[in-house]
Design a protein around this motif. Structure first.
Motif, short mmCIF file in Angstrom:
data_model
loop_
_atom_site.label_atom_id
_atom_site.label_comp_id
_atom_site.label_asym_id
_atom_site.label_seq_id
_atom_site.Cartn_x
_atom_site.Cartn_y
_atom_site.Cartn_z
N UNK A 124 10.85 -10.82 9.23
CA UNK A 124 9.50 -10.71 8.68
C UNK A 124 8.45 -10.72 9.78
N UNK B 185 13.12 -18.58 9.20
CA UNK B 185 12.93 -19.00 7.81
C UNK B 185 13.67 -18.13 6.80
N UNK B 186 14.12 -16.94 7.20
CA UNK B 186 14.79 -16.07 6.23
C UNK B 186 16.23 -15.77 6.63
N UNK C 208 3.97 -25.04 5.28
CA UNK C 208 5.30 -24.68 5.78
C UNK C 208 5.94 -23.49 5.06
N UNK C 209 5.19 -22.53 4.60
CA UNK C 209 5.78 -21.36 3.95
C UNK C 209 4.79 -20.79 2.97
N UNK D 132 5.04 -13.18 2.15
CA UNK D 132 6.38 -13.77 2.29
C UNK D 132 6.94 -13.69 3.69
N UNK E 298 6.63 -16.19 5.66
CA UNK E 298 7.00 -17.59 5.86
C UNK E 298 6.66 -18.05 7.26
#
Lengths: 187, 564
Positions: free
Chosen positions: A143, A123-124, A52-53, A43, A45
């Motif tokens: 991350x 992304x997060x 894309x993830x 996760x 990402x």
């Protein structure tokens, strides 16, 4: 004779009808395999797998479109777990992909100009800031995906590897001393 | 007389108590430098509340407890803070950790807190937290948390743990012999805090002098609800759950604590420190440490926390010629010390210098022969050989299904294993791997939730934008005259540009009017420096502005395709 055929046919039709109804009534909407694969992925990402993830990569694995050895943050252990889950042979990490030690991004506050480009890339949503205001990365949400590095116009973000401390230290695997066989050394 | 129960398993290692328990507790002379680790207790490290160069007094708080599981730390003597940096500490990893270094001024001036008058319970608990009280039996759990039962909990029984079952260690023994009154007074204070009806003091029967001292103190205190209970000498009697079972016959449930069966256990050293904190207002700045093994004068020392272990070994006469290593704690549960420069912390109850005679190098491990000796010796009735196989094969789920987390790491299985397998090392390895994985999994779950929310948010924003464009497209056809200046751009972008231009013009005017006054009358070179900085800033701003404009253009171009 005819009775028996009729009774068996009736039973067959009845059971078939029940099965047919159950297939419609209890249909599983989501692919359970997809969830399981997604749970194994780290996760981050980061998109290093080319998808894309983590979820799109999990989808591709579930469909059989992608190989299991494309996730560098998961490393060999992640590949091992994916292989166990899918019942395939584990393989080494794909070409050109390299596992890196876990790191978090840090913004150099004196250089940051507050352009918000990194915020859009994260992304997060782990970067806090506003236009023309200094940005800061929430370290325990980061991350380490490195997606904020390329958009930064002033190169003020760098990755810092997490140093081991007494809180994160793990007991090592006990090492056995190898005993030489008596007499072998003299030969 | 309390009836006694025998817990399963247990071993009788040679106790080696006589080496160090014959001499009274000695004080150490004041040292020129103390190193106080910020993390001496279980939970979060303390937050430094002094700065480098600051003068501190003995007993002054130098690290404040963080919220949650944490305890304060205090200056062991008066002096100056010379550094706050990572230094070697007594930890199995051998890693450095943040410490506050205090250079002693030789005066040993201490903060004198008057003994408090009547205090309510909450104030007392806060005081204990700020006094840095933590369990001195080895687990160093912050004491104030153990003193606060939950609303649905009831602890009718308090057990003072004076079993001290680990070989070589005699610090609790000497403390009970010399300060029995203070220990029992501390026990009564704890009793009042947790509302216990009865106090049992469990002491192994290899300490007759300590039992006699406690009994005479209990008689003079004329309290009827306290009983001194000699328990048989059997390792690991000093485990909280084992002592509770031996004294009450109550079995702690798997994964639970002794408080689940209505019993709270405190070490005698903790009771002594608590008595000093409450009756005399003294924070926890010293503890009793046994220095034994291959040293010239083994014995017990009242040591200021922060004393380098090398100084303590020197005070005990230094190592004997055949000494080769140092253990922190006893031979069953202790760990090897990486550096002698590490300081004594609240966790260090014994410094055991190894020599070849008493600690021969471990025999090489042989394969497990399934003899089951470890299962018979296990005081928790586990099957160490099963857990070992799975831990060895990195199959942690299976290891956990054999109740790995009920293992107290007492070392009985290591002691009896005929194949000399380091079983406890495997269990520690497996436990720390499982913890690390759980943390990683939590982090991954958090990241997944955040990423999913972000995707949802972006989708929502896109929809909102599209709706806005659709709404704006209608008036465009009606009022066609307005965007005449920019015929090919959509009205939204034009409107934004107009607003931007107006704002920039306003800002430029405002800048002209307000000349910064703080640069007036500066020397020539300063003015030059400022203008250089200004030009750099302007170029940076320009580059950002360009990138934003470029981005806007890119954003607006697909919108144009959509709008006609």
């Amino acid at each position: 004779m005819l009775d028996a055929i009729l009774i068996l046919s009736a039973i067959g039709l009845l059971l078939g009808a029940i099965l047919g109804w159950a297939a419609v009534r209890y249909r599983v909407q989501d692919d359970p395999l997809l969830e399981k694969i997604d749970a194994v992925l780290p996760q981050t990402q980061c998109g290093q797998c080319g998808y894309p993830g983590c979820k799109p990569y999990a989808e591709a694995i579930a469909k059989g479109e992608a190989d299991i050895n494309l996730c560098p943050p998961g490393g060999d252990e992640g590949i091992q777990r994916l292989a166990e889950l899918l019942g395939v042979e584990p393989k080494p990490l794909g070409e050109g992909l390299e596992p890196k030690p876990k790191a978090v991004a840090i913004i150099d506050e004196s250089t940051c100009i507050g352009c918000t480009l990194c915020i859009q890339a994260c992304p997060v949503d782990a970067i806090v800031g506003a236009a023309k205001q200094m940005h800061v990365i929430v370290a325990n949400q980061c991350t380490g995906c490195e997606l904020c590095l390329p958009p930064c116009p002033v190169d003020c973000i760098h990755m810092v590897a997490e140093a081991e401390n007494t809180q994160t230290w793990k007991w090592p695997y006990p090492i056995f001393t190898i005993k030489p066989v008596a007499g072998r050394a003299a030969e | 007389m309390t009836a006694l129960f025998k817990f399963p398993g247990g071993v009788h290692p040679p106790d080696h108590k006589a080496e160090s328990n014959t001499t009274p507790i000695r004080d150490l002379p004041l040292l020129p430098r103390y190193v106080v680790p910020l993390s001496q207790h279980l939970g979060k490290p303390a937050e430094p509340c002094v700065s480098v160069g600051e003068r501190v007094l003995g007993g002054q708080m130098i690290g404040a407890p963080k919220p949650g599981v944490s305890a304060a730390i205090h200056a062991p003597t008066s002096g100056r803070v010379s550094a706050i940096e990572a230094r070697p500490i007594a930890h199995p990893s051998g890693l450095n950790a943040p410490c506050i270094v205090i250079d002693s001024d030789g005066e040993d001036a201490c903060i004198t807190t008057p003994p408090p008058a009547h205090e309510d319970r909450e104030t007392q608990l806060t005081r204990l937290r700020n006094m840095g009280l933590a369990g001195l039996g080895g687990a160093v759990f912050p004491t104030h948390i153990k003193l606060a039962p939950g609303s649905d909990e009831h602890w009718p029984l308090l057990i003072l743990n004076g079993a001290e079952c680990e070989p070589w260690i005699t610090c609790d023994d000497r403390l009970m012999r010399e300060h029995a009154d203070a220990i029992l007074d501390g026990a009564h204070l704890i009793q009042n805090l947790i509302g216990a009806a009865q106090i049992l003091v469990g002491v192994e029967d290899n300490k007759p002098e300590a039992i006699a001292a406690l009994r005479s103190a209990a008689n003079t205190a004329s309290q009827s609800n306290i009983s001194i209970c000699p328990v048989p000498t059997l390792y690991p009697m000093g485990g909280g759950k084992q002592l509770t079972y031996a004294l009450t016959g109550r079995t702690t449930p798997s994964g639970g604590r002794t408080t689940d069966v209505g019993v709270q256990v405190f070490n005698v050293g903790t009771a002594y420190a608590l008595q000093h904190a409450i009756r005399h207002g003294e924070p926890l700045t010293r503890r009793i440490v046994t220095v034994t093994g291959a040293v010239k004068n083994p014995g017990n020392y009242a040591v200021r926390i922060g004393t380098p272990i090398s100084a303590l070994i020197a005070a005990a006469g230094g190592r004997t010629p055949n000494a080769y290593g140092t253990l922190i704690g006893g031979p069953m549960m202790g760990f090897d010390l990486a550096s002698d420069e590490a300081p004594v912390s609240k966790m260090v109850n014994c410094i055991l210098v190894k020599d070849n005679q008493n600690f021969p190098p471990p025999a090489p491990a042989l394969p497990c022969i399934r003899c089951g000796a470890c299962a018979r010796a296990c005081p928790v009735s586990l099957q160490p050989f099963e857990m070992h196989w799975y831990a060895r094969a990195h199959d942690f789920g299976k290891a956990q299904s054999f109740k790995l987390f009920d293992c107290i790491e007492c070392g009985c299985c290591d002691h009896v294993c005929p194949s000399h397998i380091p079983l406890v090392s495997f269990f520690r390895y497996a436990k720390s791997e499982i913890w690390a994985r759980e943390q990683e999994k939590d982090a991954a779950d958090r990241a997944r939730v955040r990423h999913e929310f972000r995707s949802f948010r972006l989708e929502r924003e896109k929809m909102e934008k599209a709706a806005k464009h659709a709404a704006a497209a209608k008036p465009k056809t009606e009022v066609a005259t307005a965007p005449a200046a920019v015929p090919d751009a959509d009205p939204e972008a034009a409107r934004k540009k107009a607003i931007l231009a107006a704002a920039m013009a306003r800002a430029a005017e405002a800048r002209k009017e307000i000349t910064p006054k703080n640069t007036e009358g500066l020397p020539e070179d300063k003015v030059r420096e400022i203008s250089e900085i200004e030009s750099r800033r302007a170029s940076l701003l320009q580059s950002v502005h360009d990138s934003i404009v470029k981005e806007e253009e890119e954003e607006s171009s697909p919108a144009q395709k959509e709008s006609p």
